[in-house]
Design a protein around this motif. Sequence first.
Motif, PDB file in Angstrom:
ATOM      1  N   MET A   1      34.473  50.121  22.254  1.00  0.00           N
ATOM      2  CA  MET A   1      33.673  49.590  23.317  1.00  0.00           C
ATOM      3  C   MET A   1      34.568  49.382  24.535  1.00  0.00           C
ATOM      4  O   MET A   1      35.671  48.869  24.436  1.00  0.00           O
ATOM      5  CB  MET A   1      33.041  48.261  22.898  1.00  0.00           C
ATOM      6  N   ALA A   2      34.079  49.772  25.678  1.00  0.00           N
ATOM      7  CA  ALA A   2      34.831  49.608  26.918  1.00  0.00           C
ATOM      8  C   ALA A   2      34.789  48.147  27.364  1.00  0.00           C
ATOM      9  O   ALA A   2      33.787  47.455  27.186  1.00  0.00           O
ATOM     10  CB  ALA A   2      34.233  50.490  28.009  1.00  0.00           C
ATOM     11  N   VAL A   3      35.888  47.708  27.906  1.00  0.00           N
ATOM     12  CA  VAL A   3      35.960  46.341  28.415  1.00  0.00           C
ATOM     13  C   VAL A   3      35.270  46.299  29.771  1.00  0.00           C
ATOM     14  O   VAL A   3      35.612  47.076  30.661  1.00  0.00           O
ATOM     15  CB  VAL A   3      37.430  45.882  28.552  1.00  0.00           C
ATOM     16  N   PRO A   4      34.290  45.387  29.935  1.00  0.00           N
ATOM     17  CA  PRO A   4      33.585  45.343  31.216  1.00  0.00           C
ATOM     18  C   PRO A   4      34.463  44.742  32.309  1.00  0.00           C
ATOM     19  O   PRO A   4      35.413  44.005  32.028  1.00  0.00           O
ATOM     20  CB  PRO A   4      32.382  44.445  30.935  1.00  0.00           C
ATOM     21  N   ASP A   5      34.142  45.076  33.547  1.00  0.00           N
ATOM     22  CA  ASP A   5      34.844  44.478  34.678  1.00  0.00           C
ATOM     23  C   ASP A   5      34.534  42.990  34.726  1.00  0.00           C
ATOM     24  O   ASP A   5      33.445  42.557  34.335  1.00  0.00           O
ATOM     25  CB  ASP A   5      34.409  45.121  35.993  1.00  0.00           C
ATOM     26  N   GLU A   6      35.496  42.214  35.227  1.00  0.00           N
ATOM     27  CA  GLU A   6      35.254  40.784  35.385  1.00  0.00           C
ATOM     28  C   GLU A   6      34.238  40.568  36.494  1.00  0.00           C
ATOM     29  O   GLU A   6      34.263  41.266  37.511  1.00  0.00           O
ATOM     30  CB  GLU A   6      36.547  40.063  35.741  1.00  0.00           C
ATOM     31  N   PRO A   7      33.357  39.585  36.308  1.00  0.00           N
ATOM     32  CA  PRO A   7      32.402  39.309  37.382  1.00  0.00           C
ATOM     33  C   PRO A   7      33.117  38.658  38.564  1.00  0.00           C
ATOM     34  O   PRO A   7      34.176  38.044  38.396  1.00  0.00           O
ATOM     35  CB  PRO A   7      31.413  38.324  36.731  1.00  0.00           C
ATOM     36  N   PRO A   8      32.569  38.781  39.743  1.00  0.00           N
ATOM     37  CA  PRO A   8      33.202  38.142  40.906  1.00  0.00           C
ATOM     38  C   PRO A   8      33.152  36.626  40.754  1.00  0.00           C
ATOM     39  O   PRO A   8      32.217  36.083  40.161  1.00  0.00           O
ATOM     40  CB  PRO A   8      32.351  38.613  42.091  1.00  0.00           C
ATOM     41  N   THR A   9      34.187  35.948  41.231  1.00  0.00           N
ATOM     42  CA  THR A   9      34.212  34.488  41.175  1.00  0.00           C
ATOM     43  C   THR A   9      34.490  33.928  42.571  1.00  0.00           C
ATOM     44  O   THR A   9      35.109  34.572  43.398  1.00  0.00           O
ATOM     45  CB  THR A   9      35.303  33.975  40.217  1.00  0.00           C
ATOM     46  N   ASP A  10      34.037  32.706  42.752  1.00  0.00           N
ATOM     47  CA  ASP A  10      34.312  32.037  44.014  1.00  0.00           C
ATOM     48  C   ASP A  10      35.685  31.367  43.923  1.00  0.00           C
ATOM     49  O   ASP A  10      36.309  31.332  42.862  1.00  0.00           O
ATOM     50  CB  ASP A  10      33.219  31.012  44.327  1.00  0.00           C
ATOM     51  N   THR A  11      36.143  30.824  45.015  1.00  0.00           N
ATOM     52  CA  THR A  11      37.483  30.242  45.098  1.00  0.00           C
ATOM     53  C   THR A  11      37.667  29.073  44.142  1.00  0.00           C
ATOM     54  O   THR A  11      38.704  28.961  43.471  1.00  0.00           O
ATOM     55  CB  THR A  11      37.761  29.780  46.547  1.00  0.00           C
ATOM     56  N   ILE A  12      36.683  28.207  44.042  1.00  0.00           N
ATOM     57  CA  ILE A  12      36.808  27.027  43.174  1.00  0.00           C
ATOM     58  C   ILE A  12      36.856  27.444  41.716  1.00  0.00           C
ATOM     59  O   ILE A  12      37.680  26.945  40.944  1.00  0.00           O
ATOM     60  CB  ILE A  12      35.664  26.027  43.440  1.00  0.00           C
TER      61      ILE A  12
END
Length: 79
Positions: A1-12
């Motif tokens: 299984m391919a590792v999914p990209d990390e979701p975008p996160t905010d600064t905090i």
Amino acid sequence: MAVPDEPPTDTITSYLLSTFSNVCRGRRFISTMAGAFPLPLSAREISDWLDAHPSPLPRRHVDEVVFALDAICLAEEEG
């Protein structure tokens, strides 16, 4: 299984995840004949990190998030 990209996160969120990761570097372990087992993080480990790297957030928020993430990680370790 391919590792999914990390979701975008905010600064905090990024700051809190990074803080948790770094606080974990000071985690204590108990060693027995059966192996080494991680202990829950304490306020001391968080304080040690925040003394060297002051937080822009109130301490109670940092504690709440770090303890919650730690509980999740320890629960996954047991299961």
